[in-house]
Design a protein around this motif. Structure first.
Motif, mmCIF file in Angstrom:
data_model
loop_
_atom_site.group_PDB
_atom_site.id
_atom_site.type_symbol
_atom_site.label_atom_id
_atom_site.label_comp_id
_atom_site.label_asym_id
_atom_site.label_seq_id
_atom_site.Cartn_x
_atom_site.Cartn_y
_atom_site.Cartn_z
ATOM 1 N N SER A 11 0.839 -1.195 0.000
ATOM 2 C CA SER A 11 0.000 0.000 0.000
ATOM 3 C C SER A 11 0.873 1.244 0.000
ATOM 4 O O SER A 11 1.926 1.276 0.643
ATOM 5 N N ARG A 13 0.475 5.866 -0.403
ATOM 6 C CA ARG A 13 -0.345 6.943 0.148
ATOM 7 C C ARG A 13 -1.756 6.946 -0.415
ATOM 8 O O ARG A 13 -2.717 7.300 0.277
ATOM 9 N N PHE A 14 -1.892 6.565 -1.692
ATOM 10 C CA PHE A 14 -3.201 6.660 -2.333
ATOM 11 C C PHE A 14 -3.692 5.351 -2.940
ATOM 12 O O PHE A 14 -4.844 5.284 -3.361
ATOM 13 N N ALA A 15 -2.845 4.336 -3.027
ATOM 14 C CA ALA A 15 -3.226 3.138 -3.770
ATOM 15 C C ALA A 15 -2.791 1.866 -3.051
ATOM 16 O O ALA A 15 -1.868 1.873 -2.234
ATOM 17 N N ASP A 16 -3.483 0.779 -3.379
ATOM 18 C CA ASP A 16 -3.141 -0.553 -2.889
ATOM 19 C C ASP A 16 -2.831 -1.431 -4.089
ATOM 20 O O ASP A 16 -3.439 -1.278 -5.165
ATOM 21 N N ASP A 29 -6.590 2.623 -6.954
ATOM 22 C CA ASP A 29 -6.550 3.964 -6.371
ATOM 23 C C ASP A 29 -7.680 4.073 -5.343
ATOM 24 O O ASP A 29 -8.856 3.977 -5.689
ATOM 25 N N ARG A 30 -7.317 4.303 -4.084
ATOM 26 C CA ARG A 30 -8.323 4.357 -3.022
ATOM 27 C C ARG A 30 -9.126 5.646 -3.050
ATOM 28 O O ARG A 30 -10.244 5.697 -2.558
ATOM 29 N N GLU A 31 -8.536 6.724 -3.606
ATOM 30 C CA GLU A 31 -9.159 8.039 -3.491
ATOM 31 C C GLU A 31 -9.630 8.616 -4.824
ATOM 32 O O GLU A 31 -10.196 9.706 -4.858
ATOM 33 N N GLY A 32 -9.383 7.915 -5.905
ATOM 34 C CA GLY A 32 -9.831 8.401 -7.204
ATOM 35 C C GLY A 32 -9.159 9.677 -7.656
ATOM 36 O O GLY A 32 -9.733 10.482 -8.382
ATOM 37 N N ARG A 33 -7.885 9.867 -7.264
ATOM 38 C CA ARG A 33 -7.205 11.124 -7.584
ATOM 39 C C ARG A 33 -6.591 11.138 -8.977
ATOM 40 O O ARG A 33 -6.282 12.196 -9.514
ATOM 41 N N THR A 64 -9.762 3.880 -12.008
ATOM 42 C CA THR A 64 -9.144 3.708 -10.690
ATOM 43 C C THR A 64 -8.298 2.444 -10.575
ATOM 44 O O THR A 64 -7.541 2.312 -9.612
ATOM 45 N N THR A 200 0.292 16.370 -0.603
ATOM 46 C CA THR A 200 0.809 15.289 0.238
ATOM 47 C C THR A 200 1.972 15.742 1.120
ATOM 48 O O THR A 200 2.414 14.998 1.988
#
Length: 221
Positions: A11, A13-16, A29-33, A64, A200
């Motif tokens: 994992s 900062r934003f993805a797994d 992408d956990r946050e869809g950024r 994502t 970030t």
């Protein structure tokens, strides 16, 4: 739809990153950024020009979810910590990867070049076939001086932070900026502005930008 995933491999900062099988992984992408489809298209483009990046399965990717080749090996940062690569060598490898990338004309503006804009030791995987560059989320088209500036600022911020990696980060920075370097005054100025605006970044990291820029200037002089 993306294929069924297996165990979680890592994992950020934003993805797994999930296992699909021994040959493929899915980065979610956990946050869809970002836009994984656009990122994958950049990766396929530069790979077609010889840049060492993972293969992509565009048909299985979404905005994502990015399905890409599973790379076997440590990151450059992990390899350094394990004593498998020294700091100077790491800096020279980063410089070589930037020079190689910047030989590729941009897709939409042939006068520009493809820029990674986040090339540092944790975004390079050292495989048995050589280094591979990952995480193209920030990739753009533009002047190579900006790419050199971003990588230099990332290393310099670590170098001036007083953490255990400060000394090796300074060595990496020195090797990165050894001749021939593509760093320019405008590229460095743009890189500092971008780092300052990066959501970030912690307040402490932003505070270090001036000292980091001073270090870069001392290295290149």
């Amino acid at each position: 739809m993306p294929p069924t995933t297996g165990r979680l491999l890592g994992s950020g900062r934003f993805a797994d990153v999930y296992e699909i099988d021994d040959a493929w992984v899915l980065r979610r992408d956990r946050e869809g950024r970002g836009d994984a489809v656009a990122e994958g298209a950049v990766m396929e483009f530069v790979r077609g020009h010889g840049c060492p990046v993972p293969r992509i399965r565009p048909a299985d990717s979404t905005r994502t979810d990015l399905v890409m080749e599973r790379l076997h090996g440590p990151t450059m940062l992990e390899a350094f910590r394990a004593g498998q690569v020294d700091a100077s060598e790491a800096g020279h490898v980063l410089a070589r990867l930037l020079r190689q990338l910047h030989t590729i004309p941009a897709r939409h503006s042939p006068a520009a070049r493809v820029l990674h804009l986040d090339l540092h030791p944790d975004n390079v995987i050292l495989t048995a076939d050589g280094p591979r560059v990952i995480d193209w989320t920030d990739a753009e088209e533009g002047d190579p001086g900006l790419d050199w500036g971003v990588s230099a600022m990332i290393l310099a911020q670590v170098a001036v932070a007083g953490e255990p990696l400060a000394a090796p980060a300074r060595t990496m920075l020195t090797a990165l900026l050894a001749d021939p370097s593509g760093l320019t005054e405008e590229g460095l100025a743009q890189a500092r502005r971008r780092r300052a605006a990066n959501p970030t970044m912690s307040p402490r990291e932003v505070e270090l930008l001036g000292e980091a820029e001073d270090l870069i200037r001392s290295v290149v002089s």
